[in-house]
Design a protein around this motif. Sequence first.
Motif, PDB file in Angstrom:
ATOM      1  N   ARG A   1       0.714  -1.343   0.072  1.00 17.03           N
ATOM      2  CA  ARG A   1       0.185   0.119   0.070  1.00 17.03           C
ATOM      3  C   ARG A   1       0.891   1.223  -0.017  1.00 17.03           C
ATOM      4  NH1 ARG A   1      -0.816   4.439   1.657  1.00 17.03           N
ATOM      5  NH2 ARG A   1       0.575   4.274   3.116  1.00 17.03           N
ATOM      6  N   ARG A   2       1.083   1.674  -1.213  1.00 12.30           N
ATOM      7  CA  ARG A   2       1.782   3.156  -1.301  1.00 12.30           C
ATOM      8  C   ARG A   2       0.715   3.968  -2.056  1.00 12.30           C
ATOM      9  NH1 ARG A   2       7.015   4.302  -1.921  1.00 12.30           N
ATOM     10  NH2 ARG A   2       6.163   6.199  -1.403  1.00 12.30           N
ATOM     11  N   SER A   3       0.816   5.355  -1.613  1.00 14.48           N
ATOM     12  CA  SER A   3       0.075   6.297  -2.180  1.00 14.48           C
ATOM     13  C   SER A   3       0.436   6.473  -3.682  1.00 14.48           C
ATOM     14  CB  SER A   3       0.214   7.453  -1.523  1.00 14.48           C
ATOM     15  OG  SER A   3      -0.513   7.446  -0.530  1.00 14.48           O
TER      16      SER A   3
ATOM     17  N   ARG B   1      -0.228   7.941  -7.471  1.00 18.16           N
ATOM     18  CA  ARG B   1      -0.934   9.200  -8.126  1.00 18.16           C
ATOM     19  C   ARG B   1      -1.138   9.365  -9.595  1.00 18.16           C
ATOM     20  NH1 ARG B   1       2.398  10.265  -3.324  1.00 18.16           N
ATOM     21  NH2 ARG B   1       1.107  11.615  -2.051  1.00 18.16           N
TER      22      ARG B   1
ATOM     23  N   GLN C   1      -6.319  16.675  -9.607  1.00 22.36           N
ATOM     24  CA  GLN C   1      -4.927  15.913  -9.131  1.00 22.36           C
ATOM     25  C   GLN C   1      -4.829  14.738  -9.975  1.00 22.36           C
ATOM     26  OE1 GLN C   1      -3.815  15.315  -4.964  1.00 22.36           O
ATOM     27  NE2 GLN C   1      -5.662  16.419  -4.220  1.00 22.36           N
TER      28      GLN C   1
ATOM     29  N   CYS D   1      -4.954   5.828  -3.405  1.00 27.58           N
ATOM     30  CA  CYS D   1      -4.378   7.327  -2.909  1.00 27.58           C
ATOM     31  C   CYS D   1      -5.495   7.918  -1.949  1.00 27.58           C
ATOM     32  CB  CYS D   1      -3.691   8.245  -3.856  1.00 27.58           C
ATOM     33  SG  CYS D   1      -2.918   9.428  -3.084  1.00 27.58           S
ATOM     34  N   PRO D   2      -4.976   8.063  -0.708  1.00 32.05           N
ATOM     35  CA  PRO D   2      -6.089   8.707   0.044  1.00 32.05           C
ATOM     36  C   PRO D   2      -5.862  10.354  -0.398  1.00 32.05           C
ATOM     37  CG  PRO D   2      -4.299   8.266   1.335  1.00 32.05           C
ATOM     38  CD  PRO D   2      -3.742   7.957  -0.135  1.00 32.05           C
ATOM     39  N   LEU D   3      -7.048  11.176  -0.465  1.00 32.26           N
ATOM     40  CA  LEU D   3      -6.881  12.578  -0.772  1.00 32.26           C
ATOM     41  C   LEU D   3      -7.728  13.407   0.058  1.00 32.26           C
ATOM     42  CD1 LEU D   3      -7.862  12.688  -4.495  1.00 32.26           C
ATOM     43  CD2 LEU D   3      -5.710  12.170  -3.557  1.00 32.26           C
ATOM     44  N   GLU D   4      -6.814  14.538   0.625  1.00 28.78           N
ATOM     45  CA  GLU D   4      -7.842  15.430   1.412  1.00 28.78           C
ATOM     46  C   GLU D   4      -7.682  16.821   0.622  1.00 28.78           C
ATOM     47  OE1 GLU D   4      -5.727  15.940   5.032  1.00 28.78           O
ATOM     48  OE2 GLU D   4      -3.694  16.467   4.281  1.00 28.78           O
ATOM     49  N   GLY D   5      -7.000  16.728  -0.322  1.00 26.13           N
ATOM     50  CA  GLY D   5      -6.984  17.948  -1.594  1.00 26.13           C
ATOM     51  C   GLY D   5      -8.195  17.703  -2.230  1.00 26.13           C
TER      52      GLY D   5
ATOM     53  N   ARG E   1       9.962   5.388   0.021  1.00 22.23           N
ATOM     54  CA  ARG E   1       9.017   5.790   1.122  1.00 22.23           C
ATOM     55  C   ARG E   1      10.057   6.404   2.418  1.00 22.23           C
ATOM     56  NH1 ARG E   1       4.956   1.150   3.073  1.00 22.23           N
ATOM     57  NH2 ARG E   1       3.032   2.444   2.865  1.00 22.23           N
TER      58      ARG E   1
ATOM     59  N   ARG F   1      10.516   7.822   5.826  1.00 19.14           N
ATOM     60  CA  ARG F   1       9.636   7.937   7.223  1.00 19.14           C
ATOM     61  C   ARG F   1      10.666   8.164   8.188  1.00 19.14           C
ATOM     62  NH1 ARG F   1       5.584   7.370   4.555  1.00 19.14           N
ATOM     63  NH2 ARG F   1       3.695   5.795   5.185  1.00 19.14           N
TER      64      ARG F   1
HETATM   65  C1  LIG Z   1      -5.591  12.194   5.182  1.00 18.44           C
HETATM   66  C2  LIG Z   1      -4.780  12.076   4.101  1.00 18.44           C
HETATM   67  C3  LIG Z   1      -4.684  13.001   2.906  1.00 18.44           C
HETATM   68  C4  LIG Z   1      -3.834  12.759   2.032  1.00 18.44           C
HETATM   69  N1  LIG Z   1      -4.172  13.670   0.936  1.00 18.44           N
HETATM   70  C5  LIG Z   1      -3.286  13.669  -0.216  1.00 18.44           C
HETATM   71  C6  LIG Z   1      -3.817  14.593  -1.242  1.00 18.44           C
HETATM   72  O1  LIG Z   1      -4.708  15.208  -1.521  1.00 18.44           O
HETATM   73  N2  LIG Z   1      -2.881  14.297  -2.396  1.00 18.44           N
HETATM   74  C7  LIG Z   1      -1.945  13.278  -2.367  1.00 18.44           C
HETATM   75  O2  LIG Z   1      -1.375  13.221  -3.539  1.00 18.44           O
HETATM   76  N3  LIG Z   1      -1.717  12.621  -1.453  1.00 18.44           N
HETATM   77  C8  LIG Z   1      -2.230  12.576  -0.450  1.00 18.44           C
HETATM   78  N4  LIG Z   1      -1.984  12.001   0.641  1.00 18.44           N
HETATM   79  C9  LIG Z   1      -1.156  10.763   0.503  1.00 18.44           C
HETATM   80  C10 LIG Z   1       0.140  10.952   1.653  1.00 18.44           C
HETATM   81  O3  LIG Z   1       0.763  12.173   0.760  1.00 18.44           O
HETATM   82  C11 LIG Z   1       1.033   9.815   1.601  1.00 18.44           C
HETATM   83  O4  LIG Z   1       0.225   9.012   2.549  1.00 18.44           O
HETATM   84  C12 LIG Z   1       2.339  10.087   2.367  1.00 18.44           C
HETATM   85  O5  LIG Z   1       3.136  11.013   1.483  1.00 18.44           O
HETATM   86  C13 LIG Z   1       2.892   8.716   2.589  1.00 18.44           C
HETATM   87  O6  LIG Z   1       3.345   7.735   1.510  1.00 18.44           O
HETATM   88  P1  LIG Z   1       2.543   6.514   1.338  1.00 18.44           P
HETATM   89  O7  LIG Z   1       0.881   6.551   1.548  1.00 18.44           O
HETATM   90  O8  LIG Z   1       3.139   6.108  -0.123  1.00 18.44           O
HETATM   91  O9  LIG Z   1       2.987   5.589   2.254  1.00 18.44           O
HETATM   92  C14 LIG Z   1      -2.618  11.984   1.988  1.00 18.44           C
HETATM   93  C15 LIG Z   1      -2.787  10.957   3.184  1.00 18.44           C
HETATM   94  C16 LIG Z   1      -3.789  11.154   3.977  1.00 18.44           C
HETATM   95  C17 LIG Z   1      -3.247  10.248   5.236  1.00 18.44           C
END
Ligand SMILES: Cc1cc2nc3c(=O)[nH]c(=O)nc-3n(C[C@H](O)[C@H](O)[C@H](O)COP(=O)(O)O)c2cc1C
Length: 240
Positions: free
Chosen positions: A13-15, A17, A70, A188-192, A228, A230
């Motif tokens: 599970r990596r974000s 995009r 995005q 990918c989780p987004l808050e944007g 990644r 951390r």
């Molecule tokens: C609540 C939340 C909101 C996030 N919003 C965005 C976003 O809007 N756009 C984006 O590209 N990544 C977003 N991310 C992804 C994070 O940038 C990403 O989880 C973090 O850099 C760690 O990388 P990984 O998920 O690959 O381990 C979000 C993650 C979380 C948990």
Amino acid sequence: MYSKEFNEIVNLRRSNRAFDSEIEVPEDVIQKSLERAVLSPNSSNMQLWEFHWIKSKEELEKFVPLCLDQRAAKSAKQMVVFVTRKDKWRERAAWNLSKIKETIVGEPTKMQKSGLLYYSKLMPLLYTNDPFGIMTLVRRSISFFMGFRKPFFRTGGRAKQRIVVHKSCALAAQTFMLSIAAEGFHSCPLEGFDELRVKKALKLPRGAEINMIVVVGKGTEAGVWGPRFRVPNEEVIFVR
Ligand SMILES: Cc1cc2nc3c(=O)[nH]c(=O)nc-3n(C[C@H](O)[C@H](O)[C@H](O)COP(=O)(O)O)c2cc1C
């Protein structure tokens, strides 16, 4: 028992995009993952959450600008909007009450009695609000006086209630994303995003809030923004 597999899922599970435009996500992957998300731990089993699956092409297109264009949203094959529903607390407390009542045969047990009290008295005490903040004051006073000499649950006002529902909803989102990874897809989780417009698009009432949007697809290498990073474990993991 499942340590190796779980480790693989967590690392998978990596974000991502940038999703592969050629590969669709089978519906049952999302369906299964949502059903797993529902099993997430949540505060008092109130389940003050909703999961809005954005499946059709037209709907997905509508959500791209709402997610601020995005790339993750533009290339997504599926999306799920994780929503908190603090406003549904009465309904959910009543539902929990009815579930407990269904289990009672004859005299209620001690456990059943405390369950009934929990949902009929404690939940209203924790979730009721009024325009003057009187209930918040009552809750804070109870915590203050009861907690003066011994540990006691610290409750509060609307902000505390919102934290409670968002915590639970985020856990559901995480279960969903881990499940997507277990099924061989990426997310990918987004808050944007524009929360107001997302709420409007989903026709949500005032009491609902958007927790996060999770976009899904078959990830590409370009979709992972490097290794990644951390901070060192010693900075965040403390053993006392
Ligand atoms: C609540 C939340 C909101 C996030 N919003 C965005 C976003 O809007 N756009 C984006 O590209 N990544 C977003 N991310 C992804 C994070 O940038 C990403 O989880 C973090 O850099 C760690 O990388 P990984 O998920 O690959 O381990 C979000 C993650 C979380 C948990």
